[in-house]
Design a protein around this motif. Structure first.
Motif, PDB file in Angstrom:
ATOM      1  N   ARG A  16      42.781  47.722  38.794  1.00  0.00           N
ATOM      2  CA  ARG A  16      41.393  47.759  38.460  1.00  0.00           C
ATOM      3  C   ARG A  16      40.676  47.721  40.204  1.00  0.00           C
ATOM      4  O   ARG A  16      40.243  49.234  39.660  1.00  0.00           O
ATOM      5  CB  ARG A  16      40.482  46.928  38.161  1.00  0.00           C
ATOM      6  N   GLU A  17      40.641  47.543  40.661  1.00  0.00           N
ATOM      7  CA  GLU A  17      40.256  47.742  42.255  1.00  0.00           C
ATOM      8  C   GLU A  17      40.751  48.044  42.244  1.00  0.00           C
ATOM      9  O   GLU A  17      39.834  49.642  43.384  1.00  0.00           O
ATOM     10  CB  GLU A  17      40.521  46.068  42.391  1.00  0.00           C
ATOM     11  N   MET A  18      42.366  49.217  42.699  1.00  0.00           N
ATOM     12  CA  MET A  18      43.228  49.911  42.999  1.00  0.00           C
ATOM     13  C   MET A  18      42.326  51.657  42.166  1.00  0.00           C
ATOM     14  O   MET A  18      41.597  52.401  43.133  1.00  0.00           O
ATOM     15  CB  MET A  18      44.430  50.693  42.742  1.00  0.00           C
ATOM     16  N   LEU A  19      42.266  51.350  41.062  1.00  0.00           N
ATOM     17  CA  LEU A  19      41.384  52.547  40.860  1.00  0.00           C
ATOM     18  C   LEU A  19      40.156  52.704  40.889  1.00  0.00           C
ATOM     19  O   LEU A  19      39.843  54.400  41.353  1.00  0.00           O
ATOM     20  CB  LEU A  19      41.515  52.493  39.329  1.00  0.00           C
ATOM     21  N   SER A 162      40.517  34.125  42.640  1.00  0.00           N
ATOM     22  CA  SER A 162      40.836  35.450  42.098  1.00  0.00           C
ATOM     23  C   SER A 162      42.260  35.804  42.714  1.00  0.00           C
ATOM     24  O   SER A 162      43.197  36.627  42.689  1.00  0.00           O
ATOM     25  CB  SER A 162      40.314  36.761  42.755  1.00  0.00           C
ATOM     26  N   GLY A 163      42.445  35.051  43.819  1.00  0.00           N
ATOM     27  CA  GLY A 163      43.954  35.504  44.286  1.00  0.00           C
ATOM     28  C   GLY A 163      45.239  35.153  43.376  1.00  0.00           C
ATOM     29  O   GLY A 163      46.274  35.318  43.436  1.00  0.00           O
ATOM     30  N   PHE A 246      34.927  32.621  43.450  1.00  0.00           N
ATOM     31  CA  PHE A 246      35.335  33.422  42.631  1.00  0.00           C
ATOM     32  C   PHE A 246      36.107  34.855  43.072  1.00  0.00           C
ATOM     33  O   PHE A 246      37.506  35.114  43.179  1.00  0.00           O
ATOM     34  CB  PHE A 246      34.280  34.489  41.816  1.00  0.00           C
ATOM     35  N   VAL A 247      35.665  35.602  44.376  1.00  0.00           N
ATOM     36  CA  VAL A 247      35.667  36.711  45.157  1.00  0.00           C
ATOM     37  C   VAL A 247      35.588  35.773  46.661  1.00  0.00           C
ATOM     38  O   VAL A 247      34.874  36.031  47.045  1.00  0.00           O
ATOM     39  CB  VAL A 247      35.782  37.782  44.845  1.00  0.00           C
ATOM     40  N   GLY A 248      36.721  36.364  47.341  1.00  0.00           N
ATOM     41  CA  GLY A 248      36.496  36.596  48.704  1.00  0.00           C
ATOM     42  C   GLY A 248      37.483  35.151  49.268  1.00  0.00           C
ATOM     43  O   GLY A 248      36.917  33.915  49.283  1.00  0.00           O
ATOM     44  N   ASP A 321      37.370  40.913  50.924  1.00  0.00           N
ATOM     45  CA  ASP A 321      37.375  40.685  49.650  1.00  0.00           C
ATOM     46  C   ASP A 321      39.302  40.510  49.570  1.00  0.00           C
ATOM     47  O   ASP A 321      39.327  41.598  49.815  1.00  0.00           O
ATOM     48  CB  ASP A 321      36.293  41.653  49.049  1.00  0.00           C
ATOM     49  N   ASN A 322      38.980  39.730  49.460  1.00  0.00           N
ATOM     50  CA  ASN A 322      41.295  39.568  48.865  1.00  0.00           C
ATOM     51  C   ASN A 322      41.043  40.553  48.363  1.00  0.00           C
ATOM     52  O   ASN A 322      42.310  41.029  48.109  1.00  0.00           O
ATOM     53  CB  ASN A 322      41.247  38.165  48.694  1.00  0.00           C
ATOM     54  N   LEU A 323      39.967  40.706  46.631  1.00  0.00           N
ATOM     55  CA  LEU A 323      40.954  42.195  45.783  1.00  0.00           C
ATOM     56  C   LEU A 323      41.380  43.449  46.432  1.00  0.00           C
ATOM     57  O   LEU A 323      41.055  44.162  46.031  1.00  0.00           O
ATOM     58  CB  LEU A 323      40.054  41.953  44.949  1.00  0.00           C
TER      59      LEU A 323
END
Length: 346
Positions: A16-19, A162-163, A246-248, A321-323
């Motif tokens: 979803r992040e790619m999109l 999130s990883g 959660f993220v990062g 941001d790892n995502l």
């Protein structure tokens, strides 16, 4: 003219992040396809902010013929089956899993660090995206290595849940809620409770035959990938820790150089380096934490200081941001680089 791009694993966090990033960066698209496992077939997902939607295709029946680029965010299992199929059908695969990273004939790319390595993609029609913690670290290390030659890196990571995918995020949320209401927190994804805790264990442990007995596979990835991307002569030792964020991802990095390099010189190099945002003030709050990096493209560096325990040493703090930079953004940047150098349209 634009490109025909497939996102495989489009319903997951990274897919979803790619999109999102393809839309945000206005990647030149003639056509976009969302592909996922059979259980997601027919689902409708958003693409961009103009109300456009995509219907999810079944990976088992998808024909990659005529498509230019496939961004894979499907995990090693499905990638092992479908990435070679896509590559054989003439579609260049950019894979986010660990499956191909250490294959000698597959480029492992961070565009700000080793863009020339992409020229080797034609051997297999596959390009590997590095591990999330490696990607942000080498972006920060690249300008310093060019200036003073890095001998050794000691890094401790503070990696968000999130990883570990949606299941990791759900477990942190559910455990935190359970603790607040007095229930017993349930544990399934992680080896110990993650809420209000830290876990010094990511991925499986390696055995005596690995040459890194007692280290985890995540720690080995940081060592091996840094050498492949940046310089095979660099020594790296890592301790990878899961934290209740959660993220990062955050990293405390100590670097030993062959030549002297001052704090001021390092700060100047980092300030001008592509992909890096230096925020380094000697005051309360004069540094970046994971909360501030979410949704941003940059790799943030703070707390650059002399390491007095070695002759030519620096210590620094690195957050991203790892995502995004750790996964989806880097994959899209590879696609952009591939387009500029090899798949030029129009």
């Amino acid at each position: 003219m634009g490109y025909k791009v497939v996102v495989v694993g489009a319903t997951g966090n990274v897919g979803r992040e790619m999109l999102n990033i393809l839309a945000e960066r206005q990647f030149p698209l003639d056509e976009i396809a969302a592909v996922a496992s059979p259980r997601s077939t027919g689902d409708i997902i958003d693409f961009g902010e103009d109300g456009r939607t995509l219907k999810v295709h079944n990976i088992e029946h998808f024909d990659f013929t005529g498509w230019d680029i496939a961004l894979f965010a499907a995990g090693s299992g499905p990638t092992k089956i479908y990435a070679p199929k896509a590559a054989a059908q003439g579609c260049v695969v950019i894979d986010n899993s660990s499956l191909y990273r250490m294959e000698p004939d597959v480029p492992l790319i961070v565009p700000e660090v080793n863009p020339d390595a992409i020229d080797g993609y034609k051997k297999r029609n596959i390009i590997a995206n590095p591990n999330c913690s490696t990607a942000q670290m080498v972006v920060a290390l690249k300008p310093l290595h060019e200036a003073a030659i890095i001998k050794r890196v000691v890094v401790s990571t503070y990696q968000s849940v999130s990883g570990a995918g949606k299941a990791g995020m759900d477990e942190l949320f559910n455990q935190t809620r359970a603790i607040f209401v007095g229930d017993e927190p349930e544990q399934s994804k992680f080896t110990k409770r993650i809420a209000f805790n830290v876990i010094p264990h990511i991925d499986s442990f390696l055995g005596p035959d690995s040459g890194m007995d007692g280290y985890t596979k995540e720690e080995w990835k940081m060592t091996a990938e840094t050498r492949k991307i940046l310089d095979p002569e660099i020594e790296v030792t890592a301790t990878c820790v899961r934290v209740p964020v959660f993220v990062g991802h955050s990293e405390a990095i100590n670097v030993e150089f062959e030549m002297p390099i001052s704090v001021a010189k390092a700060q100047g190099l980092l300030r001008e380096a592509p992909g890096v945002m230096l925020i380094d003030k000697r005051e309360d709050g004069g540094y970046v934490t994971p909360v501030e990096c979410v949704g941003d493209y940059a790799t943030f560096v703070s707390r650059v200081r002399k390491d007095p325990t070695v002759e030519n040493g620096l210590a620094l703090w690195c957050v991203s941001d790892n995502l995004r930079k750790g996964a989806a953004l880097n994959a899209v940047q590879i696609a952009e680089l591939l387009g500029r150098r090899h798949l030029k349209k129009g």
